[in-house]
Design an enzyme around this catalytic site. Structure first.
Site, PDB file in Angstrom:
ATOM      1  N   ASP A 219       0.853  -1.189   0.000  1.00 57.11           N
ATOM      2  CA  ASP A 219       0.000   0.000   0.000  1.00 57.11           C
ATOM      3  C   ASP A 219       0.888   1.238   0.000  1.00 57.11           C
ATOM      4  OD1 ASP A 219      -2.472  -1.493   0.327  1.00 57.11           O
ATOM      5  OD2 ASP A 219      -1.773  -1.891   2.356  1.00 57.11           O
ATOM      6  N   ASP A 258      -1.588  -2.539  -4.857  1.00 58.16           N
ATOM      7  CA  ASP A 258      -2.504  -2.858  -3.771  1.00 58.16           C
ATOM      8  C   ASP A 258      -3.294  -1.583  -3.461  1.00 58.16           C
ATOM      9  OD1 ASP A 258      -3.846  -4.262  -1.855  1.00 58.16           O
ATOM     10  OD2 ASP A 258      -2.130  -4.647  -0.577  1.00 58.16           O
ATOM     11  N   ASP A 262      -4.472   2.186   3.620  1.00 57.77           N
ATOM     12  CA  ASP A 262      -5.150   1.201   4.467  1.00 57.77           C
ATOM     13  C   ASP A 262      -5.052   1.654   5.918  1.00 57.77           C
ATOM     14  OD1 ASP A 262      -5.740  -0.302   2.269  1.00 57.77           O
ATOM     15  OD2 ASP A 262      -4.755  -2.131   2.957  1.00 57.77           O
ATOM     16  N   ARG A 317     -13.712   1.301  -3.186  1.00 55.40           N
ATOM     17  CA  ARG A 317     -13.145   1.508  -1.846  1.00 55.40           C
ATOM     18  C   ARG A 317     -12.764   2.961  -1.596  1.00 55.40           C
ATOM     19  NH1 ARG A 317      -9.140  -3.735  -0.808  1.00 55.40           N
ATOM     20  NH2 ARG A 317     -10.655  -5.339  -1.379  1.00 55.40           N
TER      21      ARG A 317
END
Length: 439
Positions: A219, A258, A262, A317
Site C-alpha cells: 500500500d 494494492d 489502508d 473503496r
C-alpha cells in the site's frame, strides 16, 4: 484504468476551476493554518475530525533544530526517520524521491526468471487446484518469494511517533514507496505526491477465484495499529503505471498495485483532509478482515474522518469500511466508466456520509455509490449527485433490492470544523485538494 479517463470530465473540471485562486484564499476553518505561518510546524486544529480527539495530532511540531531534516533521496529519508528515536522530528521532502530508482531487477534473487515462473505455473501445466505455498525455496515461486522479500525491505519506510513528513518546494513526493505508520502515535503527512508502489513480483494464486488471480503487495500508506494521524493535502495516484496499461498472463490482469491507504488493526483517531485519490482500483480499506480474531482488536476502534477530499477516476473503496465509526463529509467523488462503487458497507461498520457531492457520467446510476458487503446501518444525508439532492440509500434500495441498506448509523459526528454546502463542494474541493496546494 487509464490515466486519461479523467479527461472525460474536462468540461466539469474546467468549470469548477473558475475562480479557484480567490476561493482557496478565502477558505477558512479547514486546517490549522491560523496556528503558525510555518506550515512545517502546523498541527491539526481543534475539532478537525477524529484525529483531533483527546491529545490531538501535533506530529513533530515541537522538534528542536537538531531534529529538522531536509531530504532529497530515499537513503536520506530513511536515515532521518531512524535518527533520534521518538523525539519530535520534522522531515522536509524536497523533489520527488524514488524508492525504486535502480529498477525491479535490483531486487531479483539470483536465478529468478519470470519466464520460468510462467512456464511452471500456467493453468495448463500446474492446474487450478493447488496453491504455491508449499513450493521449495529453489523453485520459481521460492525465488519469487526471495525477490519479493528484497523489495519489501527496500521500499517500506517506518514512520516513528511524533513525526511530521511534509513536502516543501515544488513537486515534492515519493515514487514507489510504502509508508508504514505502524504501532505509533502522533504522525502528520502533508503536501506530498505519491505514485503508488509497483509490486515487482506479484504472486500467482491458482486457487483465487474460478480462474486464479495475480495478487500484489504494498500500500502507498498504511496506518496499522496507530493513533492520532493526520493526512492532509496529499495526492495519491498510480501515475505512470495505470492498471489499464498492465499486461495479462493466464488470462488475468497482472496486478501490481494494492491499496493507496489502508487503516487497519485497531488504528484510531485519523483525519484525512484535502487529499486527492485518483486513478486507482482498490483505494482505501478500513479494517482488513471480517474474521473474529481481527474483529476483537478492531471493535471500538478505526475511528476515521474524511473531509474535503477529491476521489476521481477510481474503481472502488472510497472507502470500504469494517467496524469503524467513519465520518465522510464534504468530499467530491468523480466517476468514470470504470467505476464500481464509492462507499463499501462492511461488517459492523458505522458510516456517516453527509454533505458530499458526486459527479457521475451518463449511464452510471447513483445506486452504485453504495455497495453492501454486510448488513450495517449507515447515515447518508444531504448528498448531491450531478447537482441534485439525492437520497443515496433510497436509490440504492430501489434499484438493488436484494442488497437493501438500512438507514441510521447510530452515532452523530461532532468533530467537524466548517461544513460547506454540499452543492458548493465540487468547486471548493477541486480548487483546494491535493499536493502543492497547501497555504
Amino acid at each position: 484504468m487509464k490515466a486519461q479517463k479523467w479527461h472525460g470530465h474536462a468540461t466539469v473540471r474546467a468549470a469548477a476551476l473558475i475562480g479557484c485562486t480567490a476561493l482557496v484564499l478565502s477558505m477558512t476553518g479547514t486546517t490549522a493554518q491560523a496556528h503558525t505561518r510555518d506550515v512545517t510546524r502546523q498541527t491539526l486544529g481543534a475539532d478537525d475530525g477524529w484525529g483531533s480527539y483527546g491529545t490531538g495530532t501535533t506530529g513533530g511540531a515541537a522538534a528542536d533544530a537538531a531534529h529538522v531534516y531536509t531530504v532529497t533521496t530515499w537513503t536520506q529519508f530513511k536515515a532521518a526517520l531512524a535518527d533520534g528515536g521518538t523525539a519530535p522530528k520534522i522531515i522536509k521532502v524536497k523533489g520527488t524521491i524514488d524508492a525504486v530508482s535502480e529498477g525491479c531487477d535490483a531486487f531479483a534473487a539470483p536465478g529468478y526468471d519470470f519466464d520460468a515462473y510462467l512456464a511452471k505455473y500456467s493453468p495448463q501445466a500446474w492446474g487450478l487446484d493447488t496453491d504455491l505455498s508449499a513450493e521449495p525455496d529453489d523453485s520459481p515461486e521460492g525465488l519469487r518469494r526471495a525477490s519479493a522479500a528484497n523489495q519489501d525491505t527496500a521500499i517500506k519506510a517506518n514512520i516513528p511517533a511524533n513525526t511530521t513528513v511534509i513536502g516543501v518546494g515544488k513537486n515534492a513526493g515519493f515514487k514507489g514507496a510504502s509508508l508504514q505508520i505502524k504501532a505509533v502515535d502522533n504522525v502528520i503527512v502533508r503536501n506530498l505526491a505519491f505514485e503508488s508502489p509497483l509490486d515487482c513480483f506479484p504472486q500467482w494464486d491458482p486457487t483465487d477465484g474460478t480462474n486464479g488471480n495475480w495478487n500484489s503487495e504494498y500500500d502507498t500508506a498504511v496506518v496499522y495499529g496507530s493513533t492520532h494521524v493526520w493526512l492532509d493535502h496529499n495526492t495519491f495516484t498510480d501515475g505512470s503505471h495505470p492498471d489499464g496499461a498492465a499486461p495479462t498472463y493466464f488470462g488475468m490482469l497482472y496486478q501490481q498495485h494494492d491499496g493507496e491507504l489502508d487503516i487497519v488493526r485497531g488504528a484510531d483517531y485519523v483525519t484525512a483532509s484535502w487529499n486527492v485519490f485518483t486513478e486507482h482500483d482498490k483505494t482505501i480499506l478500513i479494517g482488513n478482515s471480517d474474521s473474529e480474531s481481527t474483529a476483537v482488536g478492531d471493535r471500538g476502534h478505526l475511528k476515521v474522518t474524511f473531509h474535503h477530499n477529491l476521489f476521481s477516476g477510481l474503481v472502488e473503496r472510497a472507502p470500504r469500511v469494517r467496524f469503524g465509526q467513519v465520518d465522510s463529509y464534504n468530499n467530491h467523488f468523480v466517476a468514470d466508466e470504470g467505476y464500481s462503487y464509492s462507499f463499501g458497507i462492511g461488517k459492523e461498520s458505522q458510516l456517516v456520509a453527509e454533505h458530499n457531492a458526486f459527479t457521475l457520467p451518463d449511464g452510471i446510476s447513483a445506486a452504485k455509490t453504495l455497495k453492501r458487503w454486510n448488513v450495517s446501518p449507515l447515515t447518508a444525508d444531504d448528498n448531491y449527485v450531478n447537482g441534485t439532492l439525492t437520497d443515496l440509500i433510497a436509490v440504492h434500495n430501489a434499484e438493488i433490492p436484494a442488497e437493501a441498506l438500512e438507514s441510521g448509523a447510530g452515532w452523530t459526528p461532532t468533530l467537524r470544523t466548517k461544513v460547506d454546502p454540499a452543492k458548493a463542494v465540487p468547486g471548493i474541493v477541486d480548487c483546494g485538494a491535493g499536493a502543492g496546494r497547501l497555504h
